[in-house]
Structures are given as C-alpha cells and as structure tokens.
Design a protein around this motif. Structure first.
Motif, PDB file in Angstrom:
ATOM      1  N   ALA A  46       0.372  -4.678  -7.689  1.00  0.00           N
ATOM      2  CA  ALA A  46       0.273  -3.345  -7.094  1.00  0.00           C
ATOM      3  C   ALA A  46       1.612  -2.619  -7.169  1.00  0.00           C
ATOM      4  O   ALA A  46       1.674  -1.432  -7.509  1.00  0.00           O
ATOM      5  CB  ALA A  46      -0.198  -3.446  -5.640  1.00  0.00           C
ATOM      6  N   LEU A  47       2.699  -3.331  -6.869  1.00  0.00           N
ATOM      7  CA  LEU A  47       4.024  -2.716  -6.954  1.00  0.00           C
ATOM      8  C   LEU A  47       4.384  -2.373  -8.396  1.00  0.00           C
ATOM      9  O   LEU A  47       4.990  -1.339  -8.667  1.00  0.00           O
ATOM     10  CB  LEU A  47       5.078  -3.641  -6.354  1.00  0.00           C
ATOM     11  CG  LEU A  47       5.050  -3.779  -4.836  1.00  0.00           C
ATOM     12  CD1 LEU A  47       5.992  -4.877  -4.396  1.00  0.00           C
ATOM     13  CD2 LEU A  47       5.395  -2.470  -4.173  1.00  0.00           C
TER      14      LEU A  47
ATOM     15  N   GLY B  55       5.130   1.361  -9.686  1.00  0.00           N
ATOM     16  CA  GLY B  55       6.407   1.669 -10.323  1.00  0.00           C
ATOM     17  C   GLY B  55       6.233   2.241 -11.720  1.00  0.00           C
ATOM     18  O   GLY B  55       6.942   3.157 -12.120  1.00  0.00           O
ATOM     19  N   TYR B  56       5.277   1.721 -12.459  1.00  0.00           N
ATOM     20  CA  TYR B  56       5.076   2.171 -13.841  1.00  0.00           C
ATOM     21  C   TYR B  56       4.449   3.565 -13.895  1.00  0.00           C
ATOM     22  O   TYR B  56       4.917   4.445 -14.617  1.00  0.00           O
ATOM     23  CB  TYR B  56       4.190   1.171 -14.584  1.00  0.00           C
ATOM     24  CG  TYR B  56       3.993   1.535 -16.030  1.00  0.00           C
ATOM     25  CD1 TYR B  56       5.012   1.312 -16.948  1.00  0.00           C
ATOM     26  CD2 TYR B  56       2.808   2.092 -16.460  1.00  0.00           C
ATOM     27  CE1 TYR B  56       4.842   1.643 -18.282  1.00  0.00           C
ATOM     28  CE2 TYR B  56       2.631   2.432 -17.798  1.00  0.00           C
ATOM     29  CZ  TYR B  56       3.645   2.204 -18.709  1.00  0.00           C
ATOM     30  OH  TYR B  56       3.476   2.534 -20.012  1.00  0.00           O
ATOM     31  N   PHE B  57       3.401   3.779 -13.113  1.00  0.00           N
ATOM     32  CA  PHE B  57       2.676   5.046 -13.189  1.00  0.00           C
ATOM     33  C   PHE B  57       3.220   6.121 -12.262  1.00  0.00           C
ATOM     34  O   PHE B  57       3.071   7.308 -12.536  1.00  0.00           O
ATOM     35  CB  PHE B  57       1.187   4.824 -12.881  1.00  0.00           C
ATOM     36  CG  PHE B  57       0.482   4.042 -13.938  1.00  0.00           C
ATOM     37  CD1 PHE B  57       0.280   4.577 -15.198  1.00  0.00           C
ATOM     38  CD2 PHE B  57       0.035   2.758 -13.682  1.00  0.00           C
ATOM     39  CE1 PHE B  57      -0.367   3.847 -16.187  1.00  0.00           C
ATOM     40  CE2 PHE B  57      -0.610   2.025 -14.648  1.00  0.00           C
ATOM     41  CZ  PHE B  57      -0.817   2.574 -15.910  1.00  0.00           C
ATOM     42  N   GLY B  58       3.838   5.735 -11.153  1.00  0.00           N
ATOM     43  CA  GLY B  58       4.277   6.727 -10.177  1.00  0.00           C
ATOM     44  C   GLY B  58       5.771   6.889 -10.068  1.00  0.00           C
ATOM     45  O   GLY B  58       6.253   7.795  -9.399  1.00  0.00           O
TER      46      GLY B  58
ATOM     47  N   LEU C  52       8.624   2.530  -3.883  1.00  0.00           N
ATOM     48  CA  LEU C  52       9.138   2.369  -2.517  1.00  0.00           C
ATOM     49  C   LEU C  52       8.062   2.621  -1.478  1.00  0.00           C
ATOM     50  O   LEU C  52       7.987   1.922  -0.459  1.00  0.00           O
ATOM     51  CB  LEU C  52      10.331   3.291  -2.287  1.00  0.00           C
ATOM     52  CG  LEU C  52      11.604   2.931  -3.041  1.00  0.00           C
ATOM     53  CD1 LEU C  52      12.690   3.957  -2.741  1.00  0.00           C
ATOM     54  CD2 LEU C  52      12.079   1.542  -2.680  1.00  0.00           C
ATOM     55  N   LEU C  53       7.205   3.624  -1.721  1.00  0.00           N
ATOM     56  CA  LEU C  53       6.135   3.931  -0.783  1.00  0.00           C
ATOM     57  C   LEU C  53       5.152   2.767  -0.681  1.00  0.00           C
ATOM     58  O   LEU C  53       4.767   2.364   0.418  1.00  0.00           O
ATOM     59  CB  LEU C  53       5.402   5.204  -1.210  1.00  0.00           C
ATOM     60  CG  LEU C  53       4.232   5.631  -0.321  1.00  0.00           C
ATOM     61  CD1 LEU C  53       4.740   5.980   1.064  1.00  0.00           C
ATOM     62  CD2 LEU C  53       3.497   6.797  -0.935  1.00  0.00           C
ATOM     63  N   VAL C  54       4.752   2.208  -1.806  1.00  0.00           N
ATOM     64  CA  VAL C  54       3.831   1.068  -1.798  1.00  0.00           C
ATOM     65  C   VAL C  54       4.481  -0.135  -1.128  1.00  0.00           C
ATOM     66  O   VAL C  54       3.837  -0.848  -0.347  1.00  0.00           O
ATOM     67  CB  VAL C  54       3.364   0.738  -3.228  1.00  0.00           C
ATOM     68  CG1 VAL C  54       2.610  -0.572  -3.272  1.00  0.00           C
ATOM     69  CG2 VAL C  54       2.499   1.855  -3.778  1.00  0.00           C
ATOM     70  N   ALA C  55       5.748  -0.380  -1.384  1.00  0.00           N
ATOM     71  CA  ALA C  55       6.445  -1.504  -0.760  1.00  0.00           C
ATOM     72  C   ALA C  55       6.535  -1.325   0.761  1.00  0.00           C
ATOM     73  O   ALA C  55       6.305  -2.273   1.522  1.00  0.00           O
ATOM     74  CB  ALA C  55       7.835  -1.666  -1.359  1.00  0.00           C
ATOM     75  N   ALA C  56       6.856  -0.121   1.220  1.00  0.00           N
ATOM     76  CA  ALA C  56       6.973   0.142   2.659  1.00  0.00           C
ATOM     77  C   ALA C  56       5.616   0.020   3.347  1.00  0.00           C
ATOM     78  O   ALA C  56       5.505  -0.582   4.422  1.00  0.00           O
ATOM     79  CB  ALA C  56       7.571   1.519   2.900  1.00  0.00           C
TER      80      ALA C  56
ATOM     81  N   GLY D 145       1.686  -3.002   6.589  1.00  0.00           N
ATOM     82  CA  GLY D 145       0.394  -3.668   6.670  1.00  0.00           C
ATOM     83  C   GLY D 145       0.531  -5.147   6.969  1.00  0.00           C
ATOM     84  O   GLY D 145      -0.270  -5.724   7.703  1.00  0.00           O
ATOM     85  N   PHE D 146       1.545  -5.777   6.400  1.00  0.00           N
ATOM     86  CA  PHE D 146       1.797  -7.193   6.668  1.00  0.00           C
ATOM     87  C   PHE D 146       2.107  -7.420   8.143  1.00  0.00           C
ATOM     88  O   PHE D 146       1.548  -8.319   8.776  1.00  0.00           O
ATOM     89  CB  PHE D 146       2.949  -7.694   5.796  1.00  0.00           C
ATOM     90  CG  PHE D 146       3.341  -9.106   6.077  1.00  0.00           C
ATOM     91  CD1 PHE D 146       2.561 -10.150   5.625  1.00  0.00           C
ATOM     92  CD2 PHE D 146       4.488  -9.390   6.801  1.00  0.00           C
ATOM     93  CE1 PHE D 146       2.923 -11.465   5.887  1.00  0.00           C
ATOM     94  CE2 PHE D 146       4.851 -10.683   7.064  1.00  0.00           C
ATOM     95  CZ  PHE D 146       4.068 -11.735   6.609  1.00  0.00           C
ATOM     96  N   VAL D 147       2.975  -6.594   8.707  1.00  0.00           N
ATOM     97  CA  VAL D 147       3.337  -6.735  10.122  1.00  0.00           C
ATOM     98  C   VAL D 147       2.122  -6.458  11.005  1.00  0.00           C
ATOM     99  O   VAL D 147       1.876  -7.177  11.982  1.00  0.00           O
ATOM    100  CB  VAL D 147       4.519  -5.802  10.474  1.00  0.00           C
ATOM    101  CG1 VAL D 147       4.749  -5.745  11.973  1.00  0.00           C
ATOM    102  CG2 VAL D 147       5.774  -6.260   9.764  1.00  0.00           C
ATOM    103  N   ALA D 148       1.324  -5.442  10.662  1.00  0.00           N
ATOM    104  CA  ALA D 148       0.120  -5.144  11.446  1.00  0.00           C
ATOM    105  C   ALA D 148      -0.877  -6.297  11.370  1.00  0.00           C
ATOM    106  O   ALA D 148      -1.494  -6.657  12.381  1.00  0.00           O
ATOM    107  CB  ALA D 148      -0.523  -3.853  10.948  1.00  0.00           C
ATOM    108  N   GLY D 149      -1.022  -6.884  10.210  1.00  0.00           N
ATOM    109  CA  GLY D 149      -1.923  -8.019  10.065  1.00  0.00           C
ATOM    110  C   GLY D 149      -1.480  -9.223  10.866  1.00  0.00           C
ATOM    111  O   GLY D 149      -2.297  -9.906  11.493  1.00  0.00           O
TER     112      GLY D 149
END
Length: 63
Positions: free
Chosen positions: A13-14, A18-21, A27-31, A36-40
């Motif tokens: 996903a990252l 990174g390639y298309f966006g 950075l947005l996907v990573a953040a 989401g990880f912390v919420a989970g």
C-alpha cells in the motif's frame, strides 16, 4: 492473518501510494496506517487511553 502478511500488505500500500501519488501521499498513507494500528490495538484492549498521557513516576529517594 500473520504479521508477515500484514507487513506485506502495508508495504505494498505504501509502495503504490508513493509511486502513484508522490511523497505526500506516501506520508499520508503511513500516518493513517499508524493511526489505524493504534486504534486497532486500543479496540483489542492492548492499550489504555491513559497510557499516552501518564508521566513517569519519579523516585523520591533520588534527591
């Protein structure tokens, strides 16, 4: 699902972001992934809300 599979999916996903966006999308996907990880973890009961805001206990003997 194993942690290796989750890591593979997150990495893909990252990579796509990174390639298309560009770097901003990366950075947005990573953040959002980290959020989401912390919420989970919170919803699974592995984290408590106060864990982020507690201060360290000071040792009164060390003056």
């Amino acid at each position: 699902m194993s942690m290796a599979a989750v890591g593979l999916i997150a990495g893909m996903a990252l990579g796509f972001a990174g390639y298309f966006g560009g770097f901003g999308a990366f950075l947005l996907v990573a953040a959002l992934g980290a959020l989401g990880f912390v919420a989970g973890r919170f919803l699974d009961g592995d984290l408590e809300p106060g864990a982020f805001f507690r201060t360290r206990a000071r040792d009164e003997r060390r003056r």
